[in-house]
Design a protein around this motif. Structure first.
Motif, PDB file in Angstrom:
ATOM      1  N   ARG A   1       0.831  -1.209   0.000  1.00 10.73           N
ATOM      2  CA  ARG A   1       0.000   0.000   0.000  1.00 10.73           C
ATOM      3  C   ARG A   1       0.862   1.255   0.000  1.00 10.73           C
ATOM      4  O   ARG A   1       0.618   2.200  -0.764  1.00 10.73           O
ATOM      5  CB  ARG A   1      -0.942  -0.002   1.204  1.00 10.73           C
ATOM      6  CG  ARG A   1      -1.908   1.185   1.192  1.00 10.73           C
ATOM      7  CD  ARG A   1      -2.866   1.148   2.369  1.00 10.73           C
ATOM      8  NE  ARG A   1      -2.205   1.427   3.635  1.00 10.73           N
ATOM      9  CZ  ARG A   1      -1.925   0.525   4.556  1.00 10.73           C
ATOM     10  NH1 ARG A   1      -2.267  -0.748   4.358  1.00 10.73           N
ATOM     11  NH2 ARG A   1      -1.332   0.850   5.685  1.00 10.73           N
ATOM     12  N   HIS A   2       1.870   1.283   0.839  1.00 12.98           N
ATOM     13  CA  HIS A   2       2.746   2.452   0.913  1.00 12.98           C
ATOM     14  C   HIS A   2       3.474   2.683  -0.409  1.00 12.98           C
ATOM     15  O   HIS A   2       3.614   3.829  -0.860  1.00 12.98           O
ATOM     16  CB  HIS A   2       3.765   2.280   2.044  1.00 12.98           C
ATOM     17  CG  HIS A   2       3.161   2.376   3.401  1.00 12.98           C
ATOM     18  ND1 HIS A   2       3.847   2.054   4.556  1.00 12.98           N
ATOM     19  CD2 HIS A   2       1.919   2.752   3.812  1.00 12.98           C
ATOM     20  CE1 HIS A   2       3.064   2.239   5.608  1.00 12.98           C
ATOM     21  NE2 HIS A   2       1.887   2.647   5.174  1.00 12.98           N
ATOM     22  N   ALA A   3       3.938   1.610  -1.014  1.00  9.82           N
ATOM     23  CA  ALA A   3       4.642   1.740  -2.286  1.00  9.82           C
ATOM     24  C   ALA A   3       3.711   2.264  -3.375  1.00  9.82           C
ATOM     25  O   ALA A   3       4.096   3.143  -4.167  1.00  9.82           O
ATOM     26  CB  ALA A   3       5.236   0.392  -2.701  1.00  9.82           C
ATOM     27  N   LYS A   4       2.489   1.752  -3.429  1.00  9.60           N
ATOM     28  CA  LYS A   4       1.537   2.197  -4.439  1.00  9.60           C
ATOM     29  C   LYS A   4       1.224   3.682  -4.281  1.00  9.60           C
ATOM     30  O   LYS A   4       1.145   4.421  -5.275  1.00  9.60           O
ATOM     31  CB  LYS A   4       0.249   1.379  -4.348  1.00  9.60           C
ATOM     32  CG  LYS A   4       0.395  -0.059  -4.827  1.00  9.60           C
ATOM     33  CD  LYS A   4      -0.853  -0.879  -4.569  1.00  9.60           C
ATOM     34  CE  LYS A   4      -2.048  -0.365  -5.326  1.00  9.60           C
ATOM     35  NZ  LYS A   4      -3.234  -1.237  -5.120  1.00  9.60           N
ATOM     36  N   GLU A   5       1.051   4.130  -3.050  1.00  4.85           N
ATOM     37  CA  GLU A   5       0.753   5.544  -2.812  1.00  4.85           C
ATOM     38  C   GLU A   5       1.913   6.438  -3.237  1.00  4.85           C
ATOM     39  O   GLU A   5       1.704   7.481  -3.878  1.00  4.85           O
ATOM     40  CB  GLU A   5       0.425   5.756  -1.334  1.00  4.85           C
ATOM     41  CG  GLU A   5      -0.888   5.111  -0.905  1.00  4.85           C
ATOM     42  CD  GLU A   5      -1.097   5.153   0.599  1.00  4.85           C
ATOM     43  OE1 GLU A   5      -0.152   5.546   1.322  1.00  4.85           O
ATOM     44  OE2 GLU A   5      -2.194   4.770   1.059  1.00  4.85           O
ATOM     45  N   ALA A   6       3.132   6.039  -2.886  1.00  3.04           N
ATOM     46  CA  ALA A   6       4.301   6.840  -3.250  1.00  3.04           C
ATOM     47  C   ALA A   6       4.483   6.877  -4.764  1.00  3.04           C
ATOM     48  O   ALA A   6       4.742   7.939  -5.348  1.00  3.04           O
ATOM     49  CB  ALA A   6       5.548   6.291  -2.569  1.00  3.04           C
ATOM     50  N   LEU A   7       4.342   5.735  -5.410  1.00  2.00           N
ATOM     51  CA  LEU A   7       4.513   5.680  -6.859  1.00  2.00           C
ATOM     52  C   LEU A   7       3.456   6.493  -7.590  1.00  2.00           C
ATOM     53  O   LEU A   7       3.746   7.145  -8.600  1.00  2.00           O
ATOM     54  CB  LEU A   7       4.461   4.223  -7.329  1.00  2.00           C
ATOM     55  CG  LEU A   7       5.685   3.374  -6.998  1.00  2.00           C
ATOM     56  CD1 LEU A   7       5.379   1.899  -7.204  1.00  2.00           C
ATOM     57  CD2 LEU A   7       6.883   3.794  -7.839  1.00  2.00           C
ATOM     58  N   ARG A   8       2.239   6.470  -7.085  1.00  2.00           N
ATOM     59  CA  ARG A   8       1.170   7.246  -7.712  1.00  2.00           C
ATOM     60  C   ARG A   8       1.486   8.740  -7.666  1.00  2.00           C
ATOM     61  O   ARG A   8       1.341   9.462  -8.668  1.00  2.00           O
ATOM     62  CB  ARG A   8      -0.171   6.978  -7.026  1.00  2.00           C
ATOM     63  CG  ARG A   8      -1.344   7.690  -7.705  1.00  2.00           C
ATOM     64  CD  ARG A   8      -2.644   7.471  -6.958  1.00  2.00           C
ATOM     65  NE  ARG A   8      -2.951   6.058  -6.807  1.00  2.00           N
ATOM     66  CZ  ARG A   8      -2.938   5.395  -5.655  1.00  2.00           C
ATOM     67  NH1 ARG A   8      -2.616   6.031  -4.526  1.00  2.00           N
ATOM     68  NH2 ARG A   8      -3.234   4.122  -5.618  1.00  2.00           N
ATOM     69  N   ALA A   9       1.949   9.217  -6.516  1.00  2.00           N
ATOM     70  CA  ALA A   9       2.275  10.641  -6.379  1.00  2.00           C
ATOM     71  C   ALA A   9       3.444  11.027  -7.281  1.00  2.00           C
ATOM     72  O   ALA A   9       3.432  12.086  -7.923  1.00  2.00           O
ATOM     73  CB  ALA A   9       2.604  10.957  -4.924  1.00  2.00           C
TER      74      ALA A   9
END
Length: 319
Positions: A77-85
């Protein structure tokens, strides 16, 4: 070993899926980590830094979708959020780079009385690009620790999937994941998309197919990478040009409206060139939409000649 560029190599169909996840994600996240500071602070040196960062986030996002069942939820989840931003910030900057490149090569400004329009649009694009870079620089600085953490934590979190019927090997995963993607891609093509949004959605699906093919290429016979993959690349380019044209038309219409409302004197001086740009963009959209229709026939023939199940069987992956 898993490559740091386009292709994933050195992973056999018999490799456990969780082991493949570790190797693929380490490479994909490592590429994001490499380009993030370059795009954040050195984008003025090479526009490719931003472009490569954007592509790297997309390739990593595809890997996360592929290996989701094998990854721990929290770091995922954390990786997906960072990559999206990061992807959004890089995307805004890249869009203005593309627009500036279009202006530099456009034939719309060859006629008399269009010089002012070119200067105006170039200045406008440079201003917007500078603003986008401010956001990208701040985003890169803020999320560098998150990306570093993802590089450390996410690949190591990979383990056997708990869900039933989850493919145990890399080859089994190739079968299930790509079969679903190819079926969805075929259904979207068969739906005869025509509107800008429909074509854009098909382009997004095509990207997912392409990035998944890059991961699983070694599980398939050579026509997979030598014939089918270039065809997917080609339709992405065609639909990308259609999308750029439609976005450009919307952008020019917005610019015209704002300038007319705030500086009608300037609006009169640049109107001829803006209208010429709109004509050029409409022609590009029509031309490449026709190219897409031609591509559909080519793709139908290629997939009939090289059915995915046969390529999987020849490569030795489980069917």
């Amino acid at each position: 070993m898993a490559g740091e560029g386009k292709w994933v190599t050195g992973i056999s169909p018999e490799t456990p899926a969780e082991e493949a996840a570790k190797r693929v994600l380490a490479a994909r996240l490592g590429t994001v980590k490499h380009y993030l500071p370059l795009a954040g602070t050195q984008a003025h040196e090479d526009v490719e830094y931003v472009h490569q960062l954007r592509v790297a986030t997309r390739r990593t996002g595809a890997a996360l979708r592929i290996f989701k069942p094998y990854l721990a939820r929290k770091p995922l989840r954390h990786a997906k959020e960072a990559l999206r931003a990061v992807r959004q910030a890089a995307g805004s900057a890249r869009d203005w780079d593309v627009f500036a490149e279009y202006l530099a090569g456009s034939k719309a400004f060859k006629g008399a009385g269009t010089e002012a329009s070119l200067d105006f649009l170039t200045g406008y694009a440079l201003g917007e690009r500078a603003a986008a870079q401010v956001t990208l620089t701040a985003t890169a600085a803020a999320l560098q620790p998150e990306i570093d953490e993802a590089c450390e934590a996410l690949p190591g979190s990979a383990g056997p999937a708990k869900e039933e019927e989850t493919p145990p090997t890399f080859g089994d995963l190739a079968v299930s994941h790509l079969t679903a993607l190819f079926d969805g891609f075929a259904a979207s093509i068969a739906a005869s998309p025509t509107t800008p949004d429909q074509l854009h959605q098909l382009r997004i699906l095509g990207k997912r197919v392409r990035y998944a093919m890059e991961v699983f290429a070694e599980c398939f016979a050579p026509p997979f990478g030598e014939v089918l993959y270039p065809a997917v690349e080609r339709v992405q380019e065609v639909l990308g040009t259609v999308q750029d044209g439609n976005v450009g038309l919307t952008r020019i219409a917005g610019i015209r409206a704002r300038v007319k409302a705030t500086r009608p004197d300037i609006a009169k001086r640049v109107q001829k060139g803006l209208l010429a740009v709109e004509r050029e963009l409409r022609l590009s959209v029509r031309t490449h939409t026709r190219a897409f229709q031609e591509w559909i026939g080519e793709w139908t023939k290629l997939t009939a000649a090289h059915p995915l199940p046969e390529l999987l069987h020849v490569a030795g992956a489980a069917a």
